[in-house]
Design a protein around this motif. Structure first.
Motif, PDB file in Angstrom:
ATOM      1  N   ALA A 139       0.835  -1.203   0.000  1.00  0.00           N
ATOM      2  CA  ALA A 139       0.000   0.000   0.000  1.00  0.00           C
ATOM      3  C   ALA A 139       0.871   1.256   0.000  1.00  0.00           C
ATOM      4  CB  ALA A 139      -0.940  -0.008   1.202  1.00  0.00           C
ATOM      5  N   MET A 140       1.935   1.235   0.776  1.00  0.00           N
ATOM      6  CA  MET A 140       2.848   2.386   0.811  1.00  0.00           C
ATOM      7  C   MET A 140       3.511   2.581  -0.551  1.00  0.00           C
ATOM      8  SD  MET A 140       4.636   2.109   4.558  1.00  0.00           S
ATOM      9  CE  MET A 140       5.624   3.593   4.349  1.00  0.00           C
ATOM     10  N   ILE A 141       3.922   1.482  -1.171  1.00  0.00           N
ATOM     11  CA  ILE A 141       4.567   1.570  -2.489  1.00  0.00           C
ATOM     12  C   ILE A 141       3.586   2.145  -3.508  1.00  0.00           C
ATOM     13  CG2 ILE A 141       5.527   0.206  -4.388  1.00  0.00           C
ATOM     14  CD1 ILE A 141       6.695  -1.665  -2.142  1.00  0.00           C
ATOM     15  N   ALA A 142       2.330   1.683  -3.463  1.00  0.00           N
ATOM     16  CA  ALA A 142       1.315   2.174  -4.396  1.00  0.00           C
ATOM     17  C   ALA A 142       1.073   3.678  -4.241  1.00  0.00           C
ATOM     18  CB  ALA A 142       0.007   1.404  -4.196  1.00  0.00           C
ATOM     19  N   ASN A 143       1.206   4.189  -3.019  1.00  0.00           N
ATOM     20  CA  ASN A 143       0.966   5.610  -2.744  1.00  0.00           C
ATOM     21  C   ASN A 143       2.233   6.460  -2.715  1.00  0.00           C
ATOM     22  OD1 ASN A 143      -1.861   5.321  -2.391  1.00  0.00           O
ATOM     23  ND2 ASN A 143      -1.503   4.450  -0.369  1.00  0.00           N
ATOM     24  N   MET A 144       3.391   5.835  -2.920  1.00  0.00           N
ATOM     25  CA  MET A 144       4.657   6.530  -2.722  1.00  0.00           C
ATOM     26  C   MET A 144       4.823   7.743  -3.633  1.00  0.00           C
ATOM     27  SD  MET A 144       8.476   4.933  -2.482  1.00  0.00           S
ATOM     28  CE  MET A 144       8.138   4.115  -0.930  1.00  0.00           C
ATOM     29  N   GLU A 158       2.603   9.590  -5.123  1.00  0.00           N
ATOM     30  CA  GLU A 158       1.661  10.645  -4.730  1.00  0.00           C
ATOM     31  C   GLU A 158       2.113  11.340  -3.444  1.00  0.00           C
ATOM     32  OE1 GLU A 158      -2.795  10.990  -2.836  1.00  0.00           O
ATOM     33  OE2 GLU A 158      -2.394   9.320  -4.183  1.00  0.00           O
ATOM     34  N   LYS A 159       2.587  10.570  -2.475  1.00  0.00           N
ATOM     35  CA  LYS A 159       2.929  11.119  -1.150  1.00  0.00           C
ATOM     36  C   LYS A 159       4.312  11.755  -1.108  1.00  0.00           C
ATOM     37  CE  LYS A 159      -0.766   9.542   1.046  1.00  0.00           C
ATOM     38  NZ  LYS A 159      -1.752  10.360   1.672  1.00  0.00           N
ATOM     39  N   THR A 160       5.257  11.224  -1.923  1.00  0.00           N
ATOM     40  CA  THR A 160       6.647  11.690  -1.822  1.00  0.00           C
ATOM     41  C   THR A 160       7.170  12.360  -3.086  1.00  0.00           C
ATOM     42  OG1 THR A 160       7.678   9.640  -2.627  1.00  0.00           O
ATOM     43  CG2 THR A 160       7.132   9.746  -0.259  1.00  0.00           C
ATOM     44  N   GLY A 161       6.430  12.231  -4.191  1.00  0.00           N
ATOM     45  CA  GLY A 161       6.876  12.824  -5.444  1.00  0.00           C
ATOM     46  C   GLY A 161       7.772  11.930  -6.280  1.00  0.00           C
ATOM     47  N   LYS A 162       8.121  10.760  -5.754  1.00  0.00           N
ATOM     48  CA  LYS A 162       9.002   9.836  -6.475  1.00  0.00           C
ATOM     49  C   LYS A 162       8.500   8.409  -6.318  1.00  0.00           C
ATOM     50  CE  LYS A 162      13.311  12.526  -6.139  1.00  0.00           C
ATOM     51  NZ  LYS A 162      12.643  13.771  -5.985  1.00  0.00           N
ATOM     52  N   THR A 163       8.867   7.564  -7.269  1.00  0.00           N
ATOM     53  CA  THR A 163       8.527   6.143  -7.198  1.00  0.00           C
ATOM     54  C   THR A 163       9.543   5.417  -6.324  1.00  0.00           C
ATOM     55  OG1 THR A 163       9.903   5.524  -9.086  1.00  0.00           O
ATOM     56  CG2 THR A 163       7.616   6.203  -9.560  1.00  0.00           C
ATOM     57  N   LEU A 164       9.220   4.188  -5.972  1.00  0.00           N
ATOM     58  CA  LEU A 164      10.158   3.374  -5.199  1.00  0.00           C
ATOM     59  C   LEU A 164      11.480   3.230  -5.940  1.00  0.00           C
ATOM     60  CD1 LEU A 164      10.874   1.582  -2.775  1.00  0.00           C
ATOM     61  CD2 LEU A 164       9.780  -0.327  -3.977  1.00  0.00           C
ATOM     62  N   ALA A 165      11.432   2.960  -7.239  1.00  0.00           N
ATOM     63  CA  ALA A 165      12.666   2.800  -8.020  1.00  0.00           C
ATOM     64  C   ALA A 165      13.527   4.063  -7.961  1.00  0.00           C
ATOM     65  CB  ALA A 165      12.338   2.442  -9.468  1.00  0.00           C
ATOM     66  N   GLN A 166      12.884   5.234  -8.025  1.00  0.00           N
ATOM     67  CA  GLN A 166      13.631   6.489  -7.940  1.00  0.00           C
ATOM     68  C   GLN A 166      14.265   6.665  -6.559  1.00  0.00           C
ATOM     69  OE1 GLN A 166      10.232   8.846  -9.205  1.00  0.00           O
ATOM     70  NE2 GLN A 166      11.293   9.433 -11.114  1.00  0.00           N
ATOM     71  N   TRP A 167      13.518   6.309  -5.503  1.00  0.00           N
ATOM     72  CA  TRP A 167      14.070   6.423  -4.148  1.00  0.00           C
ATOM     73  C   TRP A 167      15.212   5.433  -3.938  1.00  0.00           C
ATOM     74  CZ3 TRP A 167      13.869  10.602  -1.672  1.00  0.00           C
ATOM     75  CH2 TRP A 167      12.747  11.421  -1.691  1.00  0.00           C
ATOM     76  N   ILE A 168      15.089   4.236  -4.489  1.00  0.00           N
ATOM     77  CA  ILE A 168      16.175   3.257  -4.367  1.00  0.00           C
ATOM     78  C   ILE A 168      17.426   3.787  -5.052  1.00  0.00           C
ATOM     79  CG2 ILE A 168      16.950   0.956  -5.086  1.00  0.00           C
ATOM     80  CD1 ILE A 168      14.082  -0.029  -4.468  1.00  0.00           C
ATOM     81  N   ALA A 169      17.271   4.415  -6.209  1.00  0.00           N
ATOM     82  CA  ALA A 169      18.423   5.006  -6.909  1.00  0.00           C
ATOM     83  C   ALA A 169      19.080   6.085  -6.051  1.00  0.00           C
ATOM     84  CB  ALA A 169      17.986   5.571  -8.265  1.00  0.00           C
ATOM     85  N   HIS A 208      14.798  -0.914   3.365  1.00  0.00           N
ATOM     86  CA  HIS A 208      14.614  -2.368   3.279  1.00  0.00           C
ATOM     87  C   HIS A 208      14.656  -2.845   1.835  1.00  0.00           C
ATOM     88  CE1 HIS A 208      14.086  -3.845   7.287  1.00  0.00           C
ATOM     89  NE2 HIS A 208      13.108  -3.013   7.571  1.00  0.00           N
ATOM     90  N   LYS A 209      13.993  -2.136   0.939  1.00  0.00           N
ATOM     91  CA  LYS A 209      13.951  -2.553  -0.462  1.00  0.00           C
ATOM     92  C   LYS A 209      15.327  -2.396  -1.116  1.00  0.00           C
ATOM     93  CE  LYS A 209       9.666  -3.778  -0.450  1.00  0.00           C
ATOM     94  NZ  LYS A 209       9.328  -5.201  -0.477  1.00  0.00           N
ATOM     95  N   TYR A 210      16.008  -1.314  -0.818  1.00  0.00           N
ATOM     96  CA  TYR A 210      17.340  -1.074  -1.373  1.00  0.00           C
ATOM     97  C   TYR A 210      18.333  -2.142  -0.893  1.00  0.00           C
ATOM     98  CZ  TYR A 210      22.037   1.013  -1.433  1.00  0.00           C
ATOM     99  OH  TYR A 210      23.386   1.222  -1.571  1.00  0.00           O
TER     100      TYR A 210
END
Length: 189
Positions: free
Chosen positions: A11-16, A18-29, A62-64
């Protein structure tokens, strides 16, 4: 009905975005570019330098680092197997005794393996199991207003996510005292 940690993470990934301005892949980078290699350092960097909330920073870390059950090859079973491999293999019966004791507390107990420990959760974490040395498993327990006494120590530098620690060296150490502490922590969660 309570969601599993995996459902909450999804659920957090699906909303990431919208809530943070970046996707999970972008945050991992971004996490990778930081050069940080330890979970706490990644979380601290993402919070301080990029303004992420603790929940999102923790998830990205955790994902990174592939340190949660959903990211590990083989899932949670593989994480537990790795924790009790090699010189720590003799500690697995202690883990099994703790899981049996925790499971007896209620149907809502969930074991959520991470890279170095297993979180015991209800609505929130009430304990964790960590093979800390070749000869000892540490049980971290969240006990509000419980004084440290005897085997029940303050957690100190062991883990900031729990209030107390019990050192266990054999399955028989999972005795009536340990079960009572687990029960109390479970009821408070």
């Amino acid at each position: 009905m309570a969601k599993s940690p995996e459902e909450m993470a999804n659920a957090m990934i699906a909303n990431m975005k919208e809530k943070t301005g970046k996707t999970l892949a972008q945050w991992i980078a971004i996490a990778k570019k930081s050069g940080e290699e330890k979970h706490g350092q990644v979380v601290k960097h993402l919070k301080a330098e990029h303004g992420l909330t603790h929940g999102f920073a923790n998830l990205v870390a955790h994902k990174y680092l592939k340190s949660d059950a959903g990211s590990a090859d083989g899932g949670g079973d593989a994480l537990v197997a790795a924790q009790y491999a090699g010189p720590k293999a003799d500690l697995k019966p202690i883990y099994d005794a703790l899981i049996k004791a925790a499971s007896a507390l209620g149907k809502d107990v969930e074991a959520a393996p991470k890279k170095t420990y297993v979180s015991l959760r209800r609505k929130k974490q009430f304990a964790l199991i960590q093979p800390s040395t070749k000869t000892r498993v540490d049980l971290g327990i969240n006990l509000k207003d419980e004084p440290a006494k005897g085997r029940l120590e303050k957690s100190g530098s062991f883990n900031a996510m729990v209030s107390h620690r019990v050192k266990l060296e054999k399955p028989g150490d999972v005795d009536k005292d340990v079960k009572a502490w687990l029960k109390k922590a479970y009821s408070q969660a």
